[in-house]
Design a protein around this motif. Structure first.
Motif, short mmCIF file in Angstrom:
data_model
loop_
_atom_site.label_atom_id
_atom_site.label_comp_id
_atom_site.label_asym_id
_atom_site.label_seq_id
_atom_site.Cartn_x
_atom_site.Cartn_y
_atom_site.Cartn_z
N ASP A 129 0.89 -1.31 -0.20
CA ASP A 129 -0.16 0.02 -0.07
C ASP A 129 0.78 1.25 0.03
OD1 ASP A 129 -2.47 -1.33 0.09
OD2 ASP A 129 -2.18 -1.56 2.22
N ASP A 130 0.50 2.20 -0.81
CA ASP A 130 1.33 3.57 -0.84
C ASP A 130 1.17 4.32 0.36
OD1 ASP A 130 2.03 2.86 -3.47
OD2 ASP A 130 0.45 3.88 -4.33
N ASP A 131 -0.14 4.27 1.03
CA ASP A 131 -0.34 5.14 2.03
C ASP A 131 -1.67 4.48 2.81
OD1 ASP A 131 -2.35 6.06 0.43
OD2 ASP A 131 -1.09 7.84 0.07
N VAL A 132 -1.98 5.15 3.96
CA VAL A 132 -3.27 4.63 4.39
C VAL A 132 -4.45 4.76 3.69
CG1 VAL A 132 -2.35 4.71 6.87
CG2 VAL A 132 -3.53 6.70 5.85
N GLU A 133 -4.66 6.01 2.93
CA GLU A 133 -5.36 5.97 1.95
C GLU A 133 -5.97 4.78 0.77
OE1 GLU A 133 -4.76 9.92 3.52
OE2 GLU A 133 -3.47 8.59 2.66
N SER A 134 -4.68 4.47 0.45
CA SER A 134 -4.47 3.41 -0.65
C SER A 134 -4.98 2.06 0.32
CB SER A 134 -3.10 3.07 -1.11
OG SER A 134 -2.77 4.21 -1.85
N GLY B 192 -16.56 -4.60 -2.49
CA GLY B 192 -16.66 -4.24 -3.91
C GLY B 192 -16.89 -2.92 -4.25
N LEU B 193 -16.56 -1.87 -3.48
CA LEU B 193 -16.47 -0.51 -3.63
C LEU B 193 -15.40 -0.08 -4.49
CD1 LEU B 193 -17.91 2.39 -3.60
CD2 LEU B 193 -16.52 2.61 -1.48
N ASP B 194 -15.67 0.31 -5.76
CA ASP B 194 -14.61 0.57 -6.80
C ASP B 194 -13.78 1.53 -6.24
OD1 ASP B 194 -13.15 1.36 -9.05
OD2 ASP B 194 -14.73 0.88 -10.49
N ARG B 195 -12.58 1.48 -6.17
CA ARG B 195 -11.42 2.37 -5.58
C ARG B 195 -11.45 3.58 -6.28
NH1 ARG B 195 -6.22 -0.77 -5.02
NH2 ARG B 195 -7.54 -2.45 -4.84
N ARG B 196 -11.73 3.60 -7.61
CA ARG B 196 -11.68 4.88 -8.63
C ARG B 196 -12.82 5.77 -8.54
NH1 ARG B 196 -11.96 1.65 -14.17
NH2 ARG B 196 -13.56 0.50 -12.74
N LEU B 197 -13.99 5.41 -7.61
CA LEU B 197 -15.07 6.11 -7.33
C LEU B 197 -14.65 6.99 -5.83
CD1 LEU B 197 -17.96 3.73 -8.19
CD2 LEU B 197 -16.62 5.63 -9.53
N ILE B 198 -13.65 6.30 -5.15
CA ILE B 198 -13.37 6.97 -3.84
C ILE B 198 -12.48 8.32 -3.91
CG2 ILE B 198 -12.39 6.52 -1.60
CD1 ILE B 198 -12.93 3.38 -2.24
N GLU B 199 -13.08 9.31 -3.45
CA GLU B 199 -12.38 10.66 -3.04
C GLU B 199 -11.98 10.88 -1.86
OE1 GLU B 199 -12.92 15.61 -3.28
OE2 GLU B 199 -14.79 13.79 -3.88
#
Length: 210
Positions: A93-98, A109-116
């Motif tokens: 993981d790059d960071d805690v957000e990742s 199954g929440l697409d990570r591309r949709l997470i801001e």
């Protein structure tokens, strides 16, 4: 013109602002730690594993909704409890957000591309052995979820207006490691949000809305 108090837009603004005020001691000053000063010294002596949870606010008009999971009864830690999606931070993981986004994708199954990602809360030092970083995020509605049956029994949403109303913040206590431990609980439509998860919700209230 200001945004409605509990909208995702206002949540984002407040999340960003409070993230800039976090210090090394912020975790001691709010939520469960403030209710349990005797545990602060104890947890500081523990070797904690890094973890992250995703506090995802779904952009639902004037009243955003936070995503919660019901963990399966077969998990080794916190089985059957209500939790935010999340888990241990991996070396990749790059960071805690990742880490939080990856865990949410793996668990529900929440697409990570949709997470801001819009900020962090102070770390939550858990007596179960984890240093948990709550990652605050905004997600647009209309996504689809696929639950990992090994980890998650159910997923549901709770209006931010309910969670940020201190009238809904009950307290309880129990015995942990030979001493009395106080905790928050926030019953909602037959579900008992309590423990670490409720403690994190309380910190959101104290740092963003109190």
């Amino acid at each position: 013109m200001s945004s409605p108090l509990y909208s995702a837009t206002e949540f984002r603004r407040r999340a960003i602002a409070q993230s800039q005020t976090i210090t090394a001691d912020s975790w001691r000053e709010s939520g469960d730690a403030r209710m349990n000063p005797a545990t602060v010294a104890h947890v500081q002596e523990m070797k904690l594993k890094d973890a992250a949870v995703l506090v995802a606010a779904v952009d639902e008009g004037d009243d955003a909704r936070l995503i919660f999971t019901q963990r399966t009864a077969t998990l080794r830690k916190h089985s059957g409890q209500i939790a935010f999606p999340g888990g241990a931070v991996d070396e990749d993981d790059d960071d805690v957000e990742s880490a939080a986004a990856r865990e949410a994708e793996e668990e529900i199954g929440l697409d990570r591309r949709l997470i801001e990602s819009v900020g962090r809360l102070p770390d939550y030092m858990a007596l179960s052995g984890f240093r948990i970083t709550p990652v605050l995020a905004v997600v647009q509605p209309g996504f689809s979820l696929t639950l990992n049956p090994v980890e998650v029994d159910d997923v549901f949403e709770v209006p931010l207006s309910f969670l940020m109303d201190p009238a809904n913040h009950e307290t309880g206590s129990g015995v942990w490691l030979g001493g009395e431990r106080h905790y928050y609980r926030m019953p909602y439509e037959g579900r008992n949000i309590w423990g670490i998860t409720a403690g994190i919700v309380r910190v959101i209230y104290e740092r963003l809305y109190a």
